[in-house]
Design an enzyme around this catalytic site. Structure first.
Site, PDB file in Angstrom:
ATOM      1  CG  ASP A   1      56.979  61.333 123.260  1.00 25.00           C
ATOM      2  OD1 ASP A   1      56.180  61.355 124.233  1.00 25.00           O
ATOM      3  OD2 ASP A   1      57.204  62.327 122.548  1.00 25.00           O
TER       4      ASP A   1
ATOM      5  CB  SER B   1      54.159  68.709 122.595  1.00 17.71           C
ATOM      6  OG  SER B   1      53.235  67.774 123.080  1.00 17.71           O
TER       7      SER B   1
ATOM      8  CG  HIS C   1      56.783  64.850 125.302  1.00 14.90           C
ATOM      9  ND1 HIS C   1      56.163  64.381 124.164  1.00 14.90           N
ATOM     10  CD2 HIS C   1      56.157  66.020 125.610  1.00 14.90           C
ATOM     11  CE1 HIS C   1      55.211  65.226 123.804  1.00 14.90           C
ATOM     12  NE2 HIS C   1      55.190  66.231 124.656  1.00 14.90           N
TER      13      HIS C   1
END
Length: 182
Positions: free
Chosen positions: A138, A75, A165
């Site tokens: 996601d 991320s 995610h």
């Protein structure tokens, strides 16, 4: 690659707090160590906003990212890995849930990663390999954002439809990939 030289640096997403207990970070760190791979996992400064101006110097000075490093970024950590490799050579990068814009989020915008064009050619030139993990479900990063990273970097994309995610406590697919390149 000589495993004695190579190290894996795990750069978490923002908001991770104690990174050893967050998501799959600690699991991967200890699995790599069990396989005699040097792995570095540390709590990041400025963990909520994940400012580029704080994280990139930390990656260089404290985590020791260099030409013998594989950076695994999740991320915000994926964006940090990409920005880092615009100007630094590394052995390789593994991007998990990567994106290209701040997605309209003020905190993401404040991080500084999205305020200029990405230097895709430099990232490719400074990395020995680029692998990417993305999932169509996601909840934070739209698939088109993840796909744009893959297209721009010509990354080795591992596409999933059920990983969200990537916030599970284990990530065996990533461990298997790292073992294959080490």
């Amino acid at each position: 690659m000589d495993m004695e030289e190579v190290k894996v640096v795990i750069v978490p997403g923002n908001g991770a707090g104690n990174v050893e207990a967050a998501n799959w970070y600690g699991w991967l760190h200890y699995k790599l160590k069990e396989n005699n791979v040097k792995s570095i996992l540390r709590n990041m400064p400025d963990p909520i906003t994940a400012r580029e101006s704080v994280w990139l110097p930390f990656m260089q000075d404290e985590l020791g990212c260099d030409e013998n490093t594989i950076i695994v970024g999740h991320s915000s950590g994926a964006e940090a890995a990409m920005r880092y490799t615009e100007t630094h050579k590394v052995k390789g990068i593994v991007l998990v849930s990567a994106c290209v814009t701040d997605l309209g989020d003020a905190n993401e915008r404040a991080s500084g990663y999205y305020n200029r064009l990405w230097q895709w050619d430099s990232i490719r030139a400074n990395t020995g390999f680029i692998a990417q993990y993305g999932s169509t479900d996601d909840p934070f990063i739209p698939w088109l954002e993840q796909k744009e990273v893959a297209d721009q970097l010509n990354s080795n994309l591992f596409k999933f439809e059920d990983k969200g995610h990537f916030m599970n406590t284990a990530f065996p697919e990533l461990l298997a990939f790292l073992k294959s390149v080490l």
